[in-house]
Design an enzyme around this catalytic site. Structure first.
Site, PDB file in Angstrom:
ATOM      1  N   GLY A 299     -32.881   1.551 -73.898  1.00  0.00           N
ATOM      2  CA  GLY A 299     -33.219   2.927 -73.545  1.00  0.00           C
ATOM      3  C   GLY A 299     -32.397   3.905 -74.369  1.00  0.00           C
ATOM      4  N   SER A 300     -32.095   5.048 -73.777  1.00  0.00           N
ATOM      5  CA  SER A 300     -31.421   6.117 -74.520  1.00  0.00           C
ATOM      6  C   SER A 300     -29.955   5.843 -74.814  1.00  0.00           C
ATOM      7  CB  SER A 300     -31.541   7.430 -73.741  1.00  0.00           C
ATOM      8  OG  SER A 300     -32.888   7.852 -73.706  1.00  0.00           O
ATOM      9  N   THR A 301     -29.390   4.757 -74.246  1.00  0.00           N
ATOM     10  CA  THR A 301     -27.986   4.451 -74.557  1.00  0.00           C
ATOM     11  C   THR A 301     -27.803   4.041 -76.016  1.00  0.00           C
ATOM     12  OG1 THR A 301     -28.267   2.156 -73.787  1.00  0.00           O
ATOM     13  CG2 THR A 301     -27.405   3.760 -72.190  1.00  0.00           C
TER      14      THR A 301
END
Length: 581
Positions: A299-301
């Site tokens: 994801g956005s990590t």
């Protein structure tokens, strides 16, 4: 004269005869004494009464085990996490055992007489049978008081885990014979395992030891092992994780805290867990340490990592502005990439703060695939973390030649790359440690410490500031703030894959960050799997857990506040007004 000579000669002969006689006598006595000593020694080593055909052999000469205890496992401060407690095992020789004692023994041992009778009947042709293993001392005393011929008690050791389910996934467990079968117990079994000794003893008719004949094998105790885990912080992390999973009705979750400089793993918790002290209700699927065995899409990590690659590789300037309007755009393959809102023009810090998919994918496409793959591989993706923990996985990072234009774009916001929780934590140590990534370790003082430089120090510091901005009131990680301390981090939310497609009803909520910002010592990553309800975003589900765990970590590690703590006193105002009335 001749007469005198004859007398002299006779006396001389008599003297010589007597002298020879004395010598023969002394030698005879010496020889007889030697034979007696040799005979006695032989007697102790061999006695006709001890021949196999003599049914009373067992009561005279026996080889017994000398117990040795398994090495203990402690946390970094010496708190016991696994220890071997002395217990007893009761056994009989079925061949000569009198069945009339079955009921008496069963009652004293707290077992069913019928089951014991069947057990003995099935082993009637054997010379050894356990009645009950790992008996508590008080039960052993009851059995010993019976003074039943043919019933024996041996001291043994049983593994006990004082922290129970809180450290179960890390420490692991042993089988009934003391062999490590899960976790650290399995991984370091060679060092922890005890090697029992043995000796030959002589007993009297009442089974009392007369003497030790000889030592056959010396016992060797196992080594004590100190883990990097801090039991105090581990407890707080477990409690915070369990509370979040209950609140969001999630399926499971995990938390890890790593020392960014040394790679030591300070916290490693999973929920649901299992109780290693009571295996009656344990389920095999709860035994795996999800920190190293399970993977998820980032994801956005991954966005700060993509940003660091672009800056470090010279593909992006710090003053670059990206136009994300109108909140979506289409790449060459026809894939439509979208943001939740139209953020318009964003600088590179704004792209991280707002978590713009459009902005980060445009940046990623300026970086050649091979370069991007090399950095991602260097940060640890697609590689085993190196703890040698049982079940450790490599995740998934396909080789760059297999990337399509769509892959190149969506990797930038976390799809197409799968990692374990520990791999993500170690990737974030590069931001906290000026571009260096140490190898992780569950052992105190990281005996195999090494580190690798992934990014330049200036790049790491630049991304560190961006991640601090992402936790501001305008960022997605606002709920991850740690009272009294500066912190930095990034949220992530990914759809679970079902039949290789994203499921709109199942999500993984993630938060990855570190603190304190000016001198980052600890990286913490939280993953909550399949939260139910409307609150499934990483910023709402995982971020508050990060706040609790990092707060406990810094307090227990005696860090001083690096920013004034802001406390909510709204609940106290009515009381203050009342006191002044």
């Amino acid at each position: 004269m001749n007469h005198i000579d004859d007398k002299y000669l006779k006396r001389k002969e008599l003297f010589e005869f007597n002298n020879v006689g004395r010598r023969i006598f002394v030698m005879t006595v010496f020889f007889a004494a030697s034979l007696a000593l040799i005979g006695r020694a032989v007697y102790w080593q061999y006695d006709p009464r001890l021949e196999p055909e003599n049914e009373n052999n067992a009561r005279y000469l026996r080889t017994v085990e000398i117990p040795a205890y398994h090495g203990s496992i402690t946390d970094r401060h010496g708190t016991l996490l696994a220890v071997s407690a002395p217990l007893y095992s009761a056994w009989i020789d079925p061949l000569g055992f009198d069945d009339k004692h079955i009921a008496t023994i069963a009652e004293a041992a707290d077992i069913k007489a019928d089951e014991l009778r069947v057990k003995i009947a099935a082993a009637e042709d054997k010379r050894f049978l356990y009645i009950k293993r790992h008996i508590k001392p008080q039960v052993a005393e009851r059995l010993r008081a019976l003074k039943i011929e043919g019933l024996y008690l041996d001291q043994v050791y049983k593994r006990f885990y004082p922290a129970g389910e809180i450290t179960a996934h890390v420490v692991g467990l042993t089988d009934v014979d003391g062999r490590g079968i899960e976790g650290i117990e399995m991984n370091t079994d060679e060092h922890l395992r005890a090697n029992a000794g043995s000796k030959q003893i002589m007993l009297d008719a009442n089974k009392r030891t007369i003497r030790t004949i000889k030592l056959l094998k010396a016992p060797r105790n196992g080594e004590t092992l100190a883990l990097s885990i801090d039991q105090r912080i581990q407890y707080h992390a477990y409690r915070a994780l369990r509370k979040a999973i209950a609140k969001h009705k999630a399926e499971s979750g995990s938390v890890v805290v790593v020392n960014a400089q040394t790679g030591e793993i300070i916290v490693a918790v999973n929920y649901p867990s299992f109780n290693p002290n009571d295996r009656r209700y344990n389920f095999a699927d709860r035994h795996r340490n999800r920190l190293v065995t399970d993977t998820f899409e980032l994801g956005s990590t991954i966005k700060p990592i993509i940003m660091a690659v672009a800056i470090d590789g010279g593909y992006l300037q710090k003053d670059t502005v990206i136009d994300t309007a109108p909140g979506h755009y289409q790449i060459s393959s026809g894939k439509q990439i979208k943001d939740i809102h139209n953020y318009g023009k964003l600088d590179i810090t704004g792209i991280i703060t707002k978590s713009s998919n459009v902005g980060i994918s445009k940046i990623a496409q300026t970086v050649p695939r091979e370069t991007l793959w090399t950095y991602l591989s260097g940060i640890g993706f697609g590689q085993t973390p190196g703890t040698v923990f049982p079940g450790e996985v490599v995740g998934e990072l396909r080789y760059h030649t297999r990337w399509s234009p769509t892959d190149h774009a969506v990797i930038s916001y976390g799809y197409g790359v799968s990692v374990s929780l520990l791999q993500l934590a170690m990737a974030y140590t590069t931001f906290a440690n000026d571009g260096w990534r140490p190898n992780p370790s569950f052992i105190k003082d990281n005996p195999y410490f090494r580190k690798q430089q992934v990014f330049g120090a200036e790049t790491a510091r630049a991304v560190r500031k961006m991640l601090q901005s992402a936790m501001s009131k305008d960022g997605t990680g606002n709920l991850a703030k740690v009272k009294g301390f500066t912190a930095a981090g990034k949220t992530g939310t990914t759809r679970k894959l079902v039949d290789d497609k994203g499921d709109d009803n199942e999500y993984t909520a993630v938060f990855a960050g570190f603190a304190p910002v000016q001198q980052p010592n600890f990286v913490c990553v939280v993953v909550i799997d399949k939260p139910n309800g409307d609150d499934y975003y990483g910023g709402l589900v995982a971020a508050p857990v990060f706040s609790e765990v990092m707060s406990a970590t810094l307090r227990f590690m005696n860090f001083n506040y690096d920013e004034p703590p802001v406390f909510d006193i709204s609940n106290a105002l009515p009381l203050v007004k009342h006191l002044h009335q």
